[in-house]
Scaffold this active site. Structure first.
Site, PDB file in Angstrom:
ATOM      1  CB  VAL A 187      -0.976   0.057   1.201  1.00 36.90           C
ATOM      2  CG1 VAL A 187      -1.972  -1.081   1.148  1.00 36.90           C
ATOM      3  CG2 VAL A 187      -0.234   0.089   2.524  1.00 36.90           C
ATOM      4  CE  LYS A 188       3.723   2.272   4.649  1.00 39.41           C
ATOM      5  NZ  LYS A 188       3.215   0.974   5.113  1.00 39.41           N
ATOM      6  CB  VAL A 189       5.003   6.013  -2.288  1.00 39.36           C
ATOM      7  CG1 VAL A 189       5.173   6.827  -3.566  1.00 39.36           C
ATOM      8  CG2 VAL A 189       4.306   6.860  -1.215  1.00 39.36           C
TER       9      VAL A 189
END
Length: 385
Positions: A187-189
């Site tokens: 879910v991170k960048v």
């Protein structure tokens, strides 16, 4: 269901993994150092050490800082539990500094006051872990100044903030933190499937982090006791861990890193559009200016509960029923049962607790369409009326 966050993978990422699968290396081979070098270059840091998760990165950063029993680690209560747990892994005591309600980040005024009081008690922290909540750093210049005055190590938990900037410099460059940690969870960048990294500018620290990642083992004769027995020889010079990243993960990360700027542009555009669409609602919106300082991992609004007839829980459930995968970031760490057993109580950090009562995380990720974003906004407006 529109999720609050998700990975954005394409054929280049898939082909990068396939290339590794067809190579001689699956675990830690040549792609890991290639990813580390590219990451350090992107963040204008000297060194990067890739590991299996951001939690692992926080742990070895604390160990490398010399944190141990009898020491204190301070962090923000508005974070995932790993930001505090890394201190407990080392046998250290953990405490928290309340947040600035507008940013969700550690309040530098409260930190300074707490440092002054703790100096009188002889209980200053050895490590402070500021958290770049939602993708934006706290006032790292003020924090660096305090670290020089009070002698603590700064480990920035920038799990949300790869690609972000502070004072015109990339987060991770080392101007204001001794070590910086990134997360590559899906879910991170950007993602490596699961993974993390520690960035630093000190070579001795870099060597130590590398050994801690891999069982405390070195093959460098200069770091051995006595002479090497031959090319096969290694020594375990200290107690380390198996926190290695694989070439499979690093291949995804290297490919994702090449798309980071595009991801950031899209996230910033979506954040700006949310702010326009929600401008007249009974909400507190995150700070947008300057918009390019944040990596916009999360878009967290706060409900003006005195103007909304419903509770946050009711708004959450109504939006979930509409197929909108809203979330809440974060349950304050000190409210978790484990930390309450250590003596923390409800009311200890009122701004973090207020933030929790009001916060709602809206979907934000590359690939979120305008139509989907319109659906999110329509559902939120309906839920709060």
């Amino acid at each position: 269901m529109i999720p609050y966050g998700r990975q954005q993978l394409d054929e280049d990422d898939i082909e990068a993994v396939v290339e590794v699968l067809r190579s001689d290396w699956l675990t830690q081979g040549p792609v890991v150092p290639a990813f580390e070098q590219a990451l350090a270059l992107r963040c204008q840091a000297t060194h990067a050490v890739a590991v299996s998760s951001a939690t692992a990165a926080l742990h070895i950063a604390c160990v490398a800082a010399g944190l141990g029993p009898g020491d204190w680690l301070w962090t923000s209560p508005n974070t995932f539990v790993a930001s505090a747990n890394c201190g407990r892994y080392c046998g250290a005591e953990v405490d928290f500094v309340d947040i600035d309600i507008a940013s969700g980040n550690m309040d530098m005024g409260k930190l300074e006051s707490k440092l002054q009081q703790s100096e009188q008690l002889g209980r200053l922290p050895k490590v402070v872990v500021p958290v770049a909540f939602a993708g934006r750093s706290c006032d790292m210049a003020a924090l660096k100044s305090l670290s020089r005055r009070y002698g603590f190590v700064v480990i920035e938990d920038a799990s949300h903030a790869i690609g972000a900037e502070f004072a015109g410099q990339p987060v991770g460059c080392g101007s204001h933190a001794d070590m910086t940690v990134f997360s590559f969870h899906p879910v991170k960048v950007i993602t490596t499937g699961e993974g993390g990294a520690v960035l630093c500018n000190d070579f001795a620290l870099y060597q130590r982090l590398g050994e801690l990642r891999s069982h405390g083992i070195t093959r460098d004769e200069c770091r051995m006791e006595g002479n090497s027995d031959g090319a096969w020889y290694y020594q375990m010079t200290g107690l380390g861990f198996n926190y290695r990243m694989t070439d499979i993960q690093a291949a995804i990360g290297l490919s994702q890193l090449s798309k980071l700027d595009g991801f950031l542009i899209e996230r910033r555009m979506l954040a700006r559009r949310y702010a326009e669409l929600l401008a007249q609602q009974p909400l507190s919106l995150p700070c947008l200016e300057p918009i390019d300082e944040s990596a916009w991992h999360l878009f967290v609004v706060r409900l003006s509960l005195e103007q909304v007839a419903s509770s946050r829980a009711q708004v959450f459930e109504r939006m979930r029923a509409d197929g909108i995968g809203v979330n809440v970031h974060y349950i304050p760490v000190h409210m978790q049962p484990y930390y309450r057993r250590l003596g923390f109580q409800f009311g200890d950090f009122p701004m973090a607790e207020r933030h929790y009562r009001e916060a709602l995380t809206l979907p934000l990720f590359p690939g979120l369409t305008e139509r989907q974003q319109n659906d999110v906004v329509a559902s939120l407006k309906k839920a709060i009326q």
